[in-house]
Enzyme design. Structure first.
Site, PDB file in Angstrom:
ATOM      1  N   TYR A   1     -40.240  11.529 -45.783  1.00 10.33           N
ATOM      2  CA  TYR A   1     -41.449  11.257 -44.793  1.00 10.33           C
ATOM      3  C   TYR A   1     -41.688  12.494 -44.171  1.00 10.33           C
ATOM      4  O   TYR A   1     -41.113  13.687 -43.902  1.00 10.33           O
ATOM      5  CB  TYR A   1     -40.932  10.289 -43.552  1.00 10.33           C
ATOM      6  CG  TYR A   1     -39.517  10.646 -43.090  1.00 10.33           C
ATOM      7  CD1 TYR A   1     -39.826  11.605 -41.815  1.00 10.33           C
ATOM      8  CD2 TYR A   1     -38.290  10.334 -43.141  1.00 10.33           C
ATOM      9  CE1 TYR A   1     -38.627  12.382 -41.272  1.00 10.33           C
ATOM     10  CE2 TYR A   1     -37.243  11.072 -42.799  1.00 10.33           C
ATOM     11  CZ  TYR A   1     -37.531  12.031 -41.744  1.00 10.33           C
ATOM     12  OH  TYR A   1     -36.335  12.385 -41.018  1.00 10.33           O
TER      13      TYR A   1
ATOM     14  N   GLY B   1     -30.649  16.934 -36.441  1.00  9.98           N
ATOM     15  CA  GLY B   1     -32.017  16.251 -36.349  1.00  9.98           C
ATOM     16  C   GLY B   1     -31.697  14.842 -35.818  1.00  9.98           C
ATOM     17  O   GLY B   1     -33.253  13.954 -36.178  1.00  9.98           O
TER      18      GLY B   1
ATOM     19  N   HIS C   1     -36.915   8.064 -30.176  1.00 11.12           N
ATOM     20  CA  HIS C   1     -38.316   8.443 -30.019  1.00 11.12           C
ATOM     21  C   HIS C   1     -39.002   7.055 -30.168  1.00 11.12           C
ATOM     22  O   HIS C   1     -38.280   5.925 -30.544  1.00 11.12           O
ATOM     23  CB  HIS C   1     -38.647   9.517 -31.059  1.00 11.12           C
ATOM     24  CG  HIS C   1     -38.473   8.968 -32.646  1.00 11.12           C
ATOM     25  ND1 HIS C   1     -39.057   7.925 -32.967  1.00 11.12           N
ATOM     26  CD2 HIS C   1     -37.388   9.564 -33.231  1.00 11.12           C
ATOM     27  CE1 HIS C   1     -38.543   7.847 -34.256  1.00 11.12           C
ATOM     28  NE2 HIS C   1     -37.418   8.765 -34.582  1.00 11.12           N
TER      29      HIS C   1
ATOM     30  N   CYS D   1     -32.299   8.196 -36.491  1.00 13.26           N
ATOM     31  CA  CYS D   1     -32.812   8.275 -35.258  1.00 13.26           C
ATOM     32  C   CYS D   1     -32.694   6.861 -34.485  1.00 13.26           C
ATOM     33  O   CYS D   1     -32.652   6.103 -35.428  1.00 13.26           O
ATOM     34  CB  CYS D   1     -34.195   9.163 -35.202  1.00 13.26           C
ATOM     35  SG  CYS D   1     -34.692  10.443 -35.641  1.00 13.26           S
TER      36      CYS D   1
END
Length: 399
Positions: free
Chosen positions: A309, A324, A328, A346
């Site tokens: 991505y 990382g 969000h 994430c």
């Protein structure tokens, strides 16, 4: 008659005294020549202000931890000033009868110092004091500190104090003794060495909201080992903001946010899918970005891979690991939020929730993640809170 003595020997207690007219030098550990320490020229007048200065006038290769003293055996000292070649002043103090002035410890390596002042004898006469000397230039280098948080910053309740040294510290105890943390309310905390170039400080429990913290790094002149000497002092002050504690339950696909101890919001989220499992543990918000490009190439996924991505405008992104992981906004995963884990590690949520959450947090706020068998690695972000208090405290060189 007033006489100001100058230095001509470096005799220690128990050493043979040099014979008259036969002053000897020595070799210091840095390999450079060492100039002898101090002596005085006695006066025949008992009322005169005889003066002794250490280090000797004109001395070179003086160790930065050398004590600097001025002594008057026949009167009072006044207006004693010690400055380096940049005009920086070294503070000092007089004893009760003003016969001895002692500088605060810690000289800058590789610097020239000028000492001045006045001595007054019991006869009322005065004599000026003037001397210069140079400190050694360290063969191993000068020790300097970079610090987080920043001076004047307001940070979260899990923010560790982090000092990064430009050179490795061999004598950790000597350096740690020169580090001091003061707080506006009582806080039990400790330093803990992460490696030879980093030492952190955290409290036993999260900082109390609103605490004022001052970190005093008085390492100028400290011998860090390996011919490395402290080059400067630093002082920073920061403030702890409101308490914002976030808990992410990966199994339940929820994120709860407690503000000052009260539940403020429960947010549906998605986390890492199989092969990209989100790490469990106590994470700390390290960076905040209103928008951030996220490119899978940074974690080793190349273009052409089904998992690749490259999103140019990820909104309301907050970093929680060095590797990382972020929290969000993720509008592309709206259908999975609250029910399924589909991310590459994430924690994603709606843009509305992400914007609200971004507005509540500070750098240094804790994010406690549960529900996975993959755990935080030491040093993958600000991982200070993943050790027990006993483990963390054992990292102090003074424990």
């Amino acid at each position: 008659m007033l006489l100001a003595g100058t230095a001509c020997s470096d005799t220690k207690a128990g050493d043979p005294a040099p014979s008259a007219g036969n002053t000897q030098g020595s070799t210091n550990p840095s390999g450079g020549p060492s100039t002898p320490g101090s002596s005085s020229t006695p006066s025949g007048d008992p009322a005169a202000a005889n003066v002794q200065i250490v280090p000797a006038k004109g001395a070179t290769a003086v160790k930065p931890d050398q004590a600097v003293t001025v002594t008057s055996t026949g009167g009072e000292l006044s207006d004693i000033t010690l400055k380096d070649d940049d005009g920086n002043k070294i503070d000092g103090s007089l004893n009760a009868d003003k016969s001895v002035w002692t500088a605060e410890p810690g000289l800058k390596p590789g610097a020239k110092y000028t000492l001045s002042g006045t001595a007054k004898g019991t006869d009322g006469g005065t004599v000026p004091i003037s001397s210069t000397f140079k400190t050694l230039s360290p063969a191993g280098g000068k020790l300097k500190a970079s610090v987080a948080p920043l001076d004047g910053e307001t940070v979260g309740v899990a923010m560790p104090v982090q000092i990064y040294w430009n050179n490795p510290v061999k004598d950790k105890a000597a350096v740690e003794k020169r580090l001091k943390v003061t707080t506006s309310v009582p806080v039990d905390g400790t330093w803990s060495w992460q490696n030879s170039k980093q030492v952190n400080y955290r409290p036993k429990t999260y900082w109390p909201a609103g605490t004022k913290v001052t970190v005093d790094i008085k390492t100028q002149g400290v011998n860090a080992g390996g011919n490395i000497w402290g080059n400067a002092n630093r002082k920073i002050s920061f403030t702890i903001g409101k308490s914002v504690v976030t808990t992410v339950n990966v199994k339940k696909h929820t994120m709860t946010v407690a503000i000052n101890g009260k539940l403020a919001r429960t947010i549906p989220i998605t986390a890492g899918k199989d092969g990209f499992t989100t790490r469990s543990g106590v994470k700390v918000i390290m960076e905040k970005f209103k928008t951030k490009r996220m490119d899978a190439a940074t974690i080793g996924i190349k273009p052409g891979d089904p998992n690749y991505y490259n999103i140019s405008n990820v909104q309301w992104a907050q970093r929680v690991t060095s590797s990382g992981e972020f929290i969000h906004g993720a509008p592309w995963s709206g259908g999975a939020q609250g029910s399924e884990n589909v991310s590459h590690g994430c924690v994603g949520m709606s843009l509305k929730d992400a914007q609200w959450y971004f507005g509540q947090t500070l750098r240094g706020d804790p994010v406690v993640v549960t529900g996975t068998t993959r755990h935080m690695e030491k040093g993958n972000g600000w991982t200070d809170w993943n050790e027990t208090w006993a483990q963390y405290k054992a990292g102090s060189a003074l424990a």
